[in-house]
Design a protein around this motif. Structure first.
Motif, PDB file in Angstrom:
ATOM      1  N   THR A 192       0.845  -1.189   0.000  1.00 15.10           N
ATOM      2  CA  THR A 192       0.000   0.000   0.000  1.00 15.10           C
ATOM      3  C   THR A 192       0.879   1.237   0.000  1.00 15.10           C
ATOM      4  O   THR A 192       1.943   1.263   0.617  1.00 15.10           O
ATOM      5  N   GLN A 193       0.404   2.240  -0.713  1.00 11.96           N
ATOM      6  CA  GLN A 193       1.038   3.557  -0.725  1.00 11.96           C
ATOM      7  C   GLN A 193      -0.115   4.546  -0.778  1.00 11.96           C
ATOM      8  O   GLN A 193      -0.760   4.702  -1.804  1.00 11.96           O
ATOM      9  N   GLY A 194      -0.361   5.212   0.355  1.00  9.47           N
ATOM     10  CA  GLY A 194      -1.541   6.063   0.447  1.00  9.47           C
ATOM     11  C   GLY A 194      -2.782   5.193   0.266  1.00  9.47           C
ATOM     12  O   GLY A 194      -2.920   4.161   0.899  1.00  9.47           O
ATOM     13  N   GLN A 195      -3.661   5.588  -0.663  1.00 10.77           N
ATOM     14  CA  GLN A 195      -4.855   4.798  -0.954  1.00 10.77           C
ATOM     15  C   GLN A 195      -4.586   3.692  -1.964  1.00 10.77           C
ATOM     16  O   GLN A 195      -5.401   2.800  -2.141  1.00 10.77           O
ATOM     17  N   ARG A 225      -3.210  -7.880  -8.684  1.00 11.80           N
ATOM     18  CA  ARG A 225      -4.364  -6.975  -8.698  1.00 11.80           C
ATOM     19  C   ARG A 225      -3.942  -5.668  -8.059  1.00 11.80           C
ATOM     20  O   ARG A 225      -3.057  -5.630  -7.221  1.00 11.80           O
ATOM     21  N   GLY A 226      -4.620  -4.605  -8.441  1.00  7.99           N
ATOM     22  CA  GLY A 226      -4.293  -3.322  -7.858  1.00  7.99           C
ATOM     23  C   GLY A 226      -5.409  -2.318  -8.030  1.00  7.99           C
ATOM     24  O   GLY A 226      -6.285  -2.460  -8.879  1.00  7.99           O
ATOM     25  N   VAL A 227      -5.373  -1.318  -7.181  1.00 11.85           N
ATOM     26  CA  VAL A 227      -6.273  -0.165  -7.281  1.00 11.85           C
ATOM     27  C   VAL A 227      -5.395   1.065  -7.107  1.00 11.85           C
ATOM     28  O   VAL A 227      -4.673   1.188  -6.109  1.00 11.85           O
ATOM     29  N   PHE A 228      -5.437   1.954  -8.101  1.00 11.12           N
ATOM     30  CA  PHE A 228      -4.648   3.169  -8.054  1.00 11.12           C
ATOM     31  C   PHE A 228      -5.554   4.373  -8.183  1.00 11.12           C
ATOM     32  O   PHE A 228      -6.455   4.392  -9.017  1.00 11.12           O
ATOM     33  N   TYR A 229      -5.311   5.358  -7.373  1.00 16.12           N
ATOM     34  CA  TYR A 229      -6.091   6.594  -7.388  1.00 16.12           C
ATOM     35  C   TYR A 229      -5.229   7.691  -7.997  1.00 16.12           C
ATOM     36  O   TYR A 229      -4.154   8.000  -7.462  1.00 16.12           O
ATOM     37  N   PRO A 230      -5.694   8.300  -9.091  1.00 17.61           N
ATOM     38  CA  PRO A 230      -4.896   9.367  -9.703  1.00 17.61           C
ATOM     39  C   PRO A 230      -4.835  10.581  -8.788  1.00 17.61           C
ATOM     40  O   PRO A 230      -5.783  10.873  -8.046  1.00 17.61           O
ATOM     41  N   GLU A 231      -3.687  11.268  -8.834  1.00 11.45           N
ATOM     42  CA  GLU A 231      -3.557  12.496  -8.065  1.00 11.45           C
ATOM     43  C   GLU A 231      -4.311  13.605  -8.756  1.00 11.45           C
ATOM     44  O   GLU A 231      -4.293  13.720  -9.971  1.00 11.45           O
ATOM     45  N   ARG A 232      -4.974  14.406  -7.983  1.00  7.45           N
ATOM     46  CA  ARG A 232      -5.720  15.531  -8.553  1.00  7.45           C
ATOM     47  C   ARG A 232      -4.960  16.794  -8.284  1.00  7.45           C
ATOM     48  O   ARG A 232      -4.515  17.041  -7.169  1.00  7.45           O
ATOM     49  N   SER A 233      -4.839  17.623  -9.294  1.00  7.80           N
ATOM     50  CA  SER A 233      -4.113  18.873  -9.117  1.00  7.80           C
ATOM     51  C   SER A 233      -5.092  20.037  -9.174  1.00  7.80           C
ATOM     52  O   SER A 233      -5.944  20.117 -10.039  1.00  7.80           O
ATOM     53  N   GLY A 234      -4.967  20.928  -8.211  1.00  7.53           N
ATOM     54  CA  GLY A 234      -5.740  22.175  -8.208  1.00  7.53           C
ATOM     55  C   GLY A 234      -7.201  22.070  -7.874  1.00  7.53           C
ATOM     56  O   GLY A 234      -7.903  23.054  -7.853  1.00  7.53           O
ATOM     57  N   ASN A 235      -7.751  20.903  -7.600  1.00 10.63           N
ATOM     58  CA  ASN A 235      -9.183  20.800  -7.287  1.00 10.63           C
ATOM     59  C   ASN A 235      -9.392  20.399  -5.873  1.00 10.63           C
ATOM     60  O   ASN A 235      -8.985  19.612  -5.263  1.00 10.63           O
TER      61      ASN A 235
END
Length: 160
Positions: A119-122, A150-160
């Motif tokens: 795990t790394q963050g979420q 298997r994996g689940v990755f959450y994209p980083e959001r910029s400016g929102n």
């Protein structure tokens, strides 16, 4: 030299050998410069092998190796640390969990096997074998037999 003192010296040596280069030297101080602490319910020193049993834990800087059993062997300047049962390797950025781990200090590689979860963050990645370089923080995960990673990755959001 008393058996308790010998065990303390041996366990400290294991800790020193187990965690020499954990972490990224470019982004924070080298963990090998940090003091080392260890704990376990029991321990023994036989030959050139130290074994810690029962909630065994090695901590240096921000990094931690925890397992039911941790043993280390030092031959010709190269150390091999084996951890088994409820293995956790924790850095400030990642947590790796598995059933067994082998850490070789000569190449800064830890191989975690069994039911592996990174795990790394979420973000979560699972498989049956993870090879992790503690110096570069790079990882390779594999699945056993016909299994899949298997994996689940959450994209980083910029400016929102």
């Amino acid at each position: 030299m008393s058996k308790t003192r010998t065990l303390t010296i041996a366990a400290t040596s294991l800790a020193l050998l187990a965690l020499p280069t954990m972490g990224d030297a470019q982004t924070r101080p080298n963990s090998s410069d940090q003091p080392i602490s260890f704990g376990a319910d029991a321990g023994e020193y036989v030959g050139n092998t130290v074994t810690l049993r029962g909630r065994a834990e090695l901590i240096q800087g921000d990094n931690r190796l925890r397992a039911d059993t941790v043993s280390g062997l030092n031959q010709t300047g190269e150390s091999v640390i084996e951890a088994s049962g409820n293995v956790y390797f924790v850095t400030p950025e990642q947590t790796i969990r598995g059933d067994r781990a082998v850490y070789t200090t000569a190449n800064d590689m830890i191989v975690v096997t069994g039911d592996v979860i990174l795990t790394q963050g979420q973000n979560v990645l699972t498989g049956s074998r993870l090879t992790y370089n503690v110096r570069t923080q790079s990882a390779r995960i594999e699945a056993a037999g016909q299994g899949r990673i298997r994996g689940v990755f959450y994209p980083e959001r910029s400016g929102n």
